[in-house]
Design a protein around this motif. Sequence first.
Motif, PDB file in Angstrom:
ATOM      1  N   THR A  39     -35.974  54.536  27.748  1.00  0.00           N
ATOM      2  CA  THR A  39     -34.951  53.826  26.980  1.00  0.00           C
ATOM      3  C   THR A  39     -34.645  54.577  25.687  1.00  0.00           C
ATOM      4  O   THR A  39     -35.448  55.382  25.212  1.00  0.00           O
ATOM      5  N   HIS A  40     -33.472  54.300  25.129  1.00  0.00           N
ATOM      6  CA  HIS A  40     -33.053  54.924  23.881  1.00  0.00           C
ATOM      7  C   HIS A  40     -32.535  53.839  22.942  1.00  0.00           C
ATOM      8  O   HIS A  40     -32.047  52.792  23.386  1.00  0.00           O
ATOM      9  N   PRO A  41     -32.611  54.077  21.659  1.00  0.00           N
ATOM     10  CA  PRO A  41     -32.243  53.031  20.688  1.00  0.00           C
ATOM     11  C   PRO A  41     -30.761  52.685  20.686  1.00  0.00           C
ATOM     12  O   PRO A  41     -30.376  51.674  20.105  1.00  0.00           O
ATOM     13  N   TRP A  42     -29.900  53.512  21.292  1.00  0.00           N
ATOM     14  CA  TRP A  42     -28.468  53.235  21.299  1.00  0.00           C
ATOM     15  C   TRP A  42     -28.016  52.503  22.579  1.00  0.00           C
ATOM     16  O   TRP A  42     -26.844  52.293  22.794  1.00  0.00           O
ATOM     17  N   GLU A  43     -28.972  52.108  23.426  1.00  0.00           N
ATOM     18  CA  GLU A  43     -28.630  51.475  24.683  1.00  0.00           C
ATOM     19  C   GLU A  43     -28.481  49.956  24.539  1.00  0.00           C
ATOM     20  O   GLU A  43     -29.176  49.318  23.739  1.00  0.00           O
ATOM     21  N   PHE A  44     -27.633  49.394  25.354  1.00  0.00           N
ATOM     22  CA  PHE A  44     -27.385  47.961  25.377  1.00  0.00           C
ATOM     23  C   PHE A  44     -28.661  47.183  25.680  1.00  0.00           C
ATOM     24  O   PHE A  44     -28.945  46.157  25.062  1.00  0.00           O
ATOM     25  N   ARG A  45     -29.461  47.663  26.626  1.00  0.00           N
ATOM     26  CA  ARG A  45     -30.603  46.897  27.121  1.00  0.00           C
ATOM     27  C   ARG A  45     -31.730  46.737  26.107  1.00  0.00           C
ATOM     28  O   ARG A  45     -32.577  45.868  26.267  1.00  0.00           O
ATOM     29  N   VAL A  46     -31.740  47.570  25.052  1.00  0.00           N
ATOM     30  CA  VAL A  46     -32.837  47.467  24.080  1.00  0.00           C
ATOM     31  C   VAL A  46     -32.440  46.620  22.868  1.00  0.00           C
ATOM     32  O   VAL A  46     -33.283  46.367  21.995  1.00  0.00           O
ATOM     33  N   LYS A  47     -31.191  46.202  22.810  1.00  0.00           N
ATOM     34  CA  LYS A  47     -30.737  45.433  21.658  1.00  0.00           C
ATOM     35  C   LYS A  47     -31.203  43.979  21.774  1.00  0.00           C
ATOM     36  O   LYS A  47     -31.472  43.476  22.865  1.00  0.00           O
ATOM     37  N   PRO A  48     -31.312  43.260  20.629  1.00  0.00           N
ATOM     38  CA  PRO A  48     -31.700  41.851  20.667  1.00  0.00           C
ATOM     39  C   PRO A  48     -30.736  41.048  21.542  1.00  0.00           C
ATOM     40  O   PRO A  48     -29.559  41.388  21.678  1.00  0.00           O
ATOM     41  N   THR A  49     -31.248  39.962  22.111  1.00  0.00           N
ATOM     42  CA  THR A  49     -30.451  39.163  23.042  1.00  0.00           C
ATOM     43  C   THR A  49     -29.168  38.653  22.396  1.00  0.00           C
ATOM     44  O   THR A  49     -28.099  38.649  23.017  1.00  0.00           O
ATOM     45  N   TRP A  50     -29.233  38.235  21.125  1.00  0.00           N
ATOM     46  CA  TRP A  50     -28.043  37.668  20.482  1.00  0.00           C
ATOM     47  C   TRP A  50     -26.950  38.716  20.300  1.00  0.00           C
ATOM     48  O   TRP A  50     -25.760  38.397  20.387  1.00  0.00           O
ATOM     49  N   GLN A  51     -27.360  39.979  20.085  1.00  0.00           N
ATOM     50  CA  GLN A  51     -26.375  41.045  19.970  1.00  0.00           C
ATOM     51  C   GLN A  51     -25.723  41.325  21.327  1.00  0.00           C
ATOM     52  O   GLN A  51     -24.503  41.512  21.420  1.00  0.00           O
ATOM     53  N   ARG A  52     -26.522  41.349  22.380  1.00  0.00           N
ATOM     54  CA  ARG A  52     -25.972  41.571  23.722  1.00  0.00           C
ATOM     55  C   ARG A  52     -25.038  40.433  24.116  1.00  0.00           C
ATOM     56  O   ARG A  52     -24.019  40.641  24.784  1.00  0.00           O
ATOM     57  N   LEU A  53     -25.387  39.213  23.693  1.00  0.00           N
ATOM     58  CA  LEU A  53     -24.544  38.059  23.999  1.00  0.00           C
ATOM     59  C   LEU A  53     -23.173  38.202  23.326  1.00  0.00           C
ATOM     60  O   LEU A  53     -22.128  37.962  23.941  1.00  0.00           O
ATOM     61  N   LEU A  54     -23.157  38.622  22.059  1.00  0.00           N
ATOM     62  CA  LEU A  54     -21.889  38.805  21.355  1.00  0.00           C
ATOM     63  C   LEU A  54     -21.057  39.929  21.972  1.00  0.00           C
ATOM     64  O   LEU A  54     -19.829  39.843  22.044  1.00  0.00           O
ATOM     65  N   ILE A  55     -21.717  40.988  22.412  1.00  0.00           N
ATOM     66  CA  ILE A  55     -21.007  42.083  23.069  1.00  0.00           C
ATOM     67  C   ILE A  55     -20.310  41.577  24.331  1.00  0.00           C
ATOM     68  O   ILE A  55     -19.151  41.911  24.605  1.00  0.00           O
ATOM     69  N   MET A  56     -21.014  40.720  25.078  1.00  0.00           N
ATOM     70  CA  MET A  56     -20.457  40.237  26.342  1.00  0.00           C
ATOM     71  C   MET A  56     -19.330  39.224  26.139  1.00  0.00           C
ATOM     72  O   MET A  56     -18.389  39.170  26.928  1.00  0.00           O
ATOM     73  N   VAL A  57     -19.407  38.397  25.108  1.00  0.00           N
ATOM     74  CA  VAL A  57     -18.344  37.392  24.901  1.00  0.00           C
ATOM     75  C   VAL A  57     -17.205  37.951  24.053  1.00  0.00           C
ATOM     76  O   VAL A  57     -16.211  37.258  23.836  1.00  0.00           O
ATOM     77  N   GLY A  58     -17.349  39.188  23.596  1.00  0.00           N
ATOM     78  CA  GLY A  58     -16.325  39.765  22.719  1.00  0.00           C
ATOM     79  C   GLY A  58     -14.943  39.785  23.339  1.00  0.00           C
ATOM     80  O   GLY A  58     -13.944  39.467  22.686  1.00  0.00           O
ATOM     81  N   GLY A  59     -14.844  40.161  24.621  1.00  0.00           N
ATOM     82  CA  GLY A  59     -13.537  40.225  25.279  1.00  0.00           C
ATOM     83  C   GLY A  59     -12.897  38.861  25.429  1.00  0.00           C
ATOM     84  O   GLY A  59     -11.709  38.686  25.160  1.00  0.00           O
TER      85      GLY A  59
END
Length: 483
Positions: free
Chosen positions: A124-144
């Motif tokens: 894994t790398h620090p710039w990947e989606f899968r390593v980010k906190p759940t709340w950040q991934r949630l915002l990325i997904m609902v952004g559209g």
Amino acid sequence: MEVFLIKTLQFFMAISLLVLLHELGHFFFAKLFGVRVNKFYLFFNPKFHIASTYDTWVRRLFKMKPEVVPTKEVTQKDDKGKTKTVQEKEYVGTEYGLGWLPLGGYCAIDGMIDETNQTLSEETHPWEFRVKPTWQRLLIMVGGVLVNFLLALFIYAMVLYTWGESYVPTQQMTYGMEFNEQARRLGFQDGDILLGTEEGPFKKYDVDVLRTISEPHDIHVMRGGVETVIHQAEDLNLLDMLKSTPPFARVRMPAVIDTVLPGTPAELAGLRKGDLMVAINGHEVSSFGQFTDQLAAIGDRINEMPADSMKLRRVSVVYERDGLRDTIATTLTADLKLGFAPEYPYKPMTVEYGFLESLPAGAVYGWDVLASYVNDLKYVFTADGAKSLGGFGTIGSLFPDTWDWYRFWMMTALLSIILAFMNILPIPALDGGHVLFLLYEMITGRKPSDEFMVRAEYIGFGFVILLMVLANLNDILRWLGYM
């Protein structure tokens, strides 16, 4: 051909704008949280693309430093011959592109299992989606979805600010309404003026009025100058109400000519503005709706006896001019038209909005549209509802025949709301599917496995493709005359 091109251009303009901004919603939150975006495409590009470029031009334009990430450690010697270990770095720009398949678009986010089918490594790398906190991934997904919904509210607000809102209140429709047999069985009578329900007055006559009537309500009408209450105690099928011929309810107005169309039977017969249609083929008519019903009846007889179509198109029309009646004999057009536009007896009222007033008004309007759309989704799961599904052809046909910015933006806002809602449905391959799995992770503290996510993505994508095929197949069958 010109009408087809105008509708097609409007359709592609609206879809391109909505897809672009939807993907920008994902892109914005991804960049905000330091997630690498590999590709950003408008439309899909299987096998090849029309055009693409990396974001070096963006960074040059805004004088931004190149985005680099460490790749591996290497050993180097300095000028004095001393050995040191350094991190080798790689430029990781985003590839922007235009695909050739106009079925959507995508934002390929590094470290995420989605329709781009990227393979995730164990490292894994620090710039990947899968390593980010759940709340950040949630915002990325609902952004559209968030962008599409807010865009719809903004468009409605700006439409209200620019054009205002024009309509005729149902209470001011002094000729009342005309009703079909189903409505009359419920207690409605021709000439009833729709006032409202126990929940409040009707604003204007549109599908929302029929939606309200389809539910158990006390419907208040003005009949012969006296307010009357019709107790509607059963659930009606809104689709049946909309599809019925003659309509469940329609605005009643006199069959008075407003405009005679050039080169039509009406012009050749000498009809002119202000003439009142009184009868056709011996059948008296007291409204424009009854006049069109008689034309529809002629069409039914032609379908039964196509060999006699020319004979059946020959009609006798009684009209009144300056208090005197006269009769003409003429032949209807091939599409069974006499060739005049009726006089609309009501003058719409226009409510104007200032800029600040338009914002909450647009939000209320958009929310009402969303609520109505969600309420009507129950009909999709019926046989008639499945047949009513439409694809690109149906959507494109909803745009006006001529270029009309008001109707274009109203249609774009509606599509934006539909796109937002459909994408948030909990179906794998859609944003809502990712949100569902993220909520599961937040509640249980466990991530679904990558293998499960891949399989779910394939199943969801297959379901979406199947739905698109069904909708567009319906369009083809309608075009061929089988539906």
